[in-house]
Design a protein around this motif. Sequence first.
Motif, short mmCIF file in Angstrom:
data_model
loop_
_atom_site.label_atom_id
_atom_site.label_comp_id
_atom_site.label_asym_id
_atom_site.label_seq_id
_atom_site.Cartn_x
_atom_site.Cartn_y
_atom_site.Cartn_z
N LYS A 22 -27.53 1.15 -15.62
CA LYS A 22 -28.50 2.40 -15.93
C LYS A 22 -28.31 3.32 -14.90
CE LYS A 22 -32.09 0.00 -12.95
NZ LYS A 22 -33.60 -0.24 -12.76
N GLU A 23 -28.93 4.47 -15.12
CA GLU A 23 -28.88 5.49 -14.19
C GLU A 23 -29.51 5.01 -12.88
OE1 GLU A 23 -27.10 7.83 -12.46
OE2 GLU A 23 -26.71 8.43 -14.45
N VAL A 24 -28.98 5.84 -11.64
CA VAL A 24 -29.67 5.37 -10.46
C VAL A 24 -30.94 6.37 -10.24
CG1 VAL A 24 -29.37 5.56 -7.84
CG2 VAL A 24 -27.21 4.92 -9.23
N GLU A 25 -32.16 5.63 -10.04
CA GLU A 25 -33.31 6.19 -9.70
C GLU A 25 -33.16 7.30 -8.64
OE1 GLU A 25 -36.59 3.80 -10.06
OE2 GLU A 25 -35.75 2.89 -11.82
N GLY A 26 -33.59 8.30 -8.40
CA GLY A 26 -33.83 9.49 -7.39
C GLY A 26 -32.52 9.96 -7.04
N VAL A 42 -23.56 15.13 -8.14
CA VAL A 42 -24.54 14.08 -7.98
C VAL A 42 -25.48 14.65 -6.59
CG1 VAL A 42 -24.99 11.83 -7.12
CG2 VAL A 42 -22.82 12.44 -8.23
N GLU A 43 -26.69 14.84 -6.92
CA GLU A 43 -27.63 15.22 -5.89
C GLU A 43 -28.52 14.08 -5.59
OE1 GLU A 43 -30.82 18.71 -4.63
OE2 GLU A 43 -29.84 18.71 -6.46
N ILE A 44 -28.65 13.41 -4.20
CA ILE A 44 -29.64 12.16 -4.17
C ILE A 44 -30.90 13.09 -3.53
CG2 ILE A 44 -29.83 10.50 -2.26
CD1 ILE A 44 -26.81 10.37 -2.34
N LEU A 45 -31.94 12.74 -4.37
CA LEU A 45 -33.16 13.41 -4.22
C LEU A 45 -34.29 12.73 -3.25
CD1 LEU A 45 -33.50 14.14 -7.85
CD2 LEU A 45 -32.81 15.81 -6.06
N ASP A 46 -34.12 11.57 -2.93
CA ASP A 46 -35.31 10.79 -2.31
C ASP A 46 -34.87 9.49 -1.72
OD1 ASP A 46 -35.11 8.98 -4.26
OD2 ASP A 46 -36.86 9.78 -5.41
N GLU A 47 -35.60 9.06 -0.88
CA GLU A 47 -35.24 7.83 -0.12
C GLU A 47 -34.81 6.51 -0.98
OE1 GLU A 47 -34.93 7.79 3.32
OE2 GLU A 47 -35.54 9.84 2.99
N HIS A 48 -35.18 6.55 -2.03
CA HIS A 48 -34.98 5.45 -2.89
C HIS A 48 -33.33 5.61 -3.50
CE1 HIS A 48 -35.28 2.38 -5.91
NE2 HIS A 48 -34.75 3.14 -6.98
N GLY A 49 -33.11 7.09 -3.69
CA GLY A 49 -31.71 7.07 -3.97
C GLY A 49 -30.88 7.00 -2.86
N VAL A 50 -31.39 7.35 -1.65
CA VAL A 50 -30.47 6.91 -0.39
C VAL A 50 -30.30 5.72 -0.06
CG1 VAL A 50 -30.72 7.07 2.11
CG2 VAL A 50 -31.31 9.17 1.00
N GLU A 51 -31.29 4.93 -0.32
CA GLU A 51 -31.17 3.08 -0.22
C GLU A 51 -30.09 2.87 -1.20
OE1 GLU A 51 -33.94 -0.52 -0.11
OE2 GLU A 51 -34.90 1.15 -0.42
N ILE A 52 -30.37 3.17 -2.45
CA ILE A 52 -29.46 2.51 -3.55
C ILE A 52 -27.96 2.95 -3.31
CG2 ILE A 52 -28.86 2.57 -5.89
CD1 ILE A 52 -31.86 2.57 -6.68
#
Length: 323
Positions: A22-26, A42-52
């Motif tokens: 599946k696609e990465v959330e955030g 690719v744009e990391i939008l939030d802390e959830h995306g940062v963590e993953i």
Amino acid sequence: MIQIRTDLAMEARELYQEKNNKEVEGVAVDRDELNNATITRVEILDEHGVEIMGKEKGKYITIECPSLRKADADLKDEISKLLAKEINQLINKKNLKALVVGLGNWNVTPDALGPKVVSKVFVTRHLFKMYNKDSDNDINEISAISPGVMGTTGLETSEIIKGIVEKSKPDLVIAVDALASRKMERVNTTIQISTSGISPGSGVGNNRKALNESYLGVPVIAIGVPTVVDAATLTNDTIQLVISSMTKESKPGTEFYNMLGQLKEEEKYQLMKEALDPYGANLVVTPKEVDEIINNMAQIISNSINIAIHPSIDLKDVNRYIN
């Protein structure tokens, strides 16, 4: 999650997709297919995306061009224009004061990309100071530095750059460095631009203090090219090619090859790493043509920086006078 060494955001995303289907959330993703290149944003939008993703928030733009390893003049010009266009979309070009930083060790060819780029950048800050000018319609105020590495200077690269930034007060830092990839096919064929900064030495797993807006106090655009992979990655890729070839030639349903084919990318990488580590054999590897490739990449990146940050300079000018 097993950490496969990569500095490319698109590869971190691929690893997550392979494991979770599946696609990465955030994380937002956009992809453009061009004649000679593919651009993945690719744009990391939030802390959830940062963590993953294991990377800071920001934009990561990756240009892939398999022909770059044997690029002719026309292809180098095409990729320079493409890269300049992407840089332009990230900067305010009017009355810009920028510091270009060439990270890396000029004595080690795969790590010499940054210093080589700096040697070809059209620097102008001294001219602005000489003529006491604050702005110019044709060129911007650009300075450049190649600070070396801690092993030769005894100083943290980030400390050197921070001191220069505090003294010269640029509006923007553009940092260029060699990176690491998880796939041999992307070595010296891929350019990544990011707005999240960069960690000197990350390409060889020797991370130092990051150069980013939080630390330097000004926006940082990082430009990098994967010039190395570790031996485990190389071995993993080679074994995958062998598996694919032997699976085609073997009888359908052969248990051994079916088992190998079902191993996930992370599992195969970890298997190779565990096999190599006891012998100290998990080396950092680069292609034998690395001298020519680094020179070509340095020309492409320096050309793109020159035409992106100077309003009245085009590719014809830099090819004639700077390179």
